[in-house]
Each structure stands twice: as C-alpha cells, then as structure tokens.
Design a protein around this motif. Structure first.
Motif, PDB file in Angstrom:
ATOM      1  N   PHE A  93      18.251  51.139  33.230  1.00 56.07           N
ATOM      2  CA  PHE A  93      17.436  50.181  32.614  1.00 56.07           C
ATOM      3  C   PHE A  93      16.216  50.766  31.971  1.00 56.07           C
ATOM      4  O   PHE A  93      15.826  51.421  32.519  1.00 56.07           O
ATOM      5  N   ARG A  94      16.156  50.459  30.704  1.00 54.40           N
ATOM      6  CA  ARG A  94      14.549  51.075  30.162  1.00 54.40           C
ATOM      7  C   ARG A  94      14.124  49.850  29.506  1.00 54.40           C
ATOM      8  O   ARG A  94      14.553  48.947  28.547  1.00 54.40           O
ATOM      9  N   PRO A  95      12.712  49.428  30.134  1.00 57.66           N
ATOM     10  CA  PRO A  95      11.830  48.411  29.531  1.00 57.66           C
ATOM     11  C   PRO A  95      11.562  48.473  27.963  1.00 57.66           C
ATOM     12  O   PRO A  95      11.384  49.835  27.644  1.00 57.66           O
ATOM     13  N   LEU A  96      11.443  47.546  27.207  1.00 55.67           N
ATOM     14  CA  LEU A  96      10.830  47.801  25.883  1.00 55.67           C
ATOM     15  C   LEU A  96       9.408  47.658  25.702  1.00 55.67           C
ATOM     16  O   LEU A  96       8.662  47.017  26.669  1.00 55.67           O
ATOM     17  N   HIS A  97       9.111  48.028  24.624  1.00 54.92           N
ATOM     18  CA  HIS A  97       7.419  48.148  24.254  1.00 54.92           C
ATOM     19  C   HIS A  97       6.638  48.469  25.503  1.00 54.92           C
ATOM     20  O   HIS A  97       6.668  49.368  25.980  1.00 54.92           O
ATOM     21  N   ASP A  98       5.664  47.484  25.960  1.00 58.86           N
ATOM     22  CA  ASP A  98       4.690  47.909  26.812  1.00 58.86           C
ATOM     23  C   ASP A  98       5.276  47.032  28.203  1.00 58.86           C
ATOM     24  O   ASP A  98       4.241  46.545  29.074  1.00 58.86           O
ATOM     25  N   ARG A  99       6.326  46.805  28.524  1.00 59.06           N
ATOM     26  CA  ARG A  99       6.911  46.304  29.719  1.00 59.06           C
ATOM     27  C   ARG A  99       6.924  47.253  30.721  1.00 59.06           C
ATOM     28  O   ARG A  99       7.389  48.527  30.518  1.00 59.06           O
ATOM     29  N   ILE A 100       6.965  47.163  31.998  1.00 52.40           N
ATOM     30  CA  ILE A 100       7.303  47.872  33.109  1.00 52.40           C
ATOM     31  C   ILE A 100       8.223  47.345  33.988  1.00 52.40           C
ATOM     32  O   ILE A 100       8.158  46.048  34.387  1.00 52.40           O
ATOM     33  N   LEU A 101       8.841  48.270  34.836  1.00 52.79           N
ATOM     34  CA  LEU A 101       9.836  47.845  35.981  1.00 52.79           C
ATOM     35  C   LEU A 101       9.080  48.040  37.231  1.00 52.79           C
ATOM     36  O   LEU A 101       8.870  49.178  37.284  1.00 52.79           O
ATOM     37  N   VAL A 102       9.136  47.024  37.922  1.00 46.32           N
ATOM     38  CA  VAL A 102       8.205  47.251  39.350  1.00 46.32           C
ATOM     39  C   VAL A 102       9.049  46.807  40.751  1.00 46.32           C
ATOM     40  O   VAL A 102       9.779  45.704  40.567  1.00 46.32           O
ATOM     41  N   ARG A 103       9.078  47.411  41.597  1.00 42.64           N
ATOM     42  CA  ARG A 103       9.636  47.137  42.769  1.00 42.64           C
ATOM     43  C   ARG A 103       8.503  46.983  43.784  1.00 42.64           C
ATOM     44  O   ARG A 103       7.564  47.647  44.068  1.00 42.64           O
TER      45      ARG A 103
END
Length: 104
Positions: free
Chosen positions: A3-13
């Motif tokens: 999974f790769r977030p787009l633009h200025d988004r981040i994936l957080v656990r």
C-alpha cells in the motif's frame, strides 16, 4: 502489505497504551480510549506547491507521531486496523529516546 499513500497522506499504526494506571488499577477494554500516538508505516511522495513542485513530507517511515483524537480514516489492511491521515493532522513527532523513556 503493498500500500502506498498518495500525495501528503500517511499510513499510521496506533501504538497500544498501557493497560494499567500508575496506581496499578487495570483498565478494562470498554473504558480505554483509543491511543493518539502511532508509528508511521508508509508515506506518500508529498504535496504540490503553487509552482507544481512536490514538497517532501516532514514525517518518514518509522517515526512515532502524535495526532488528534478524531484524525484520519480508519481502515483494515491484511487484518490490521490502521489509519490514513494527511500530514497536517499530525501534531508532532516524538523523539525515539523520549518515546522509550515514556514507555518505561
């Protein structure tokens, strides 16, 4: 996980909080609040400025961050509950040494 977030988004656990108070009282699952601290799993390339250039994000994979109580969108990937949020929802990055001391 791919999974790769787009633009200025981040994936957080989310980082799980302690199940006991400092006094030793065990907190039941129904009374726990969701933690407002997490680890960045993946980041997008960054947002574009007015000239169309990509501005890199300040957070990077592996950072421990603090975010607002209602920040982000909860998703489930590969059986794991994660959050997708914009970098602007992040209030700050925790220093790695400070995070270890706080957990102890």
């Amino acid at each position: 996980m791919k999974f790769r977030p787009l633009h200025d988004r981040i994936l957080v656990r989310r980082v799980e909080s302690d199940e006991r108070t400092k006094g030793g009282i065990i907190i039941p699952d129904t009374a726990k609040e969701k933690p407002q601290e997490g680890e960045v799993i993946a980041t997008g390339p960054g947002a574009r400025n007015d000239q169309g250039e990509i501005v890199a994000l300040d957070v990077k994979q592996g950072d421990r961050v603090l975010f607002g109580k209602w920040s982000g969108t909860e998703i489930r990937l590969d059986g794991e509950d994660l959050l997708i949020m914009k970098e602007s929802d992040v209030m700050g990055i925790l220093d790695a040494e400070a995070a270890v001391k706080a957990a102890a």
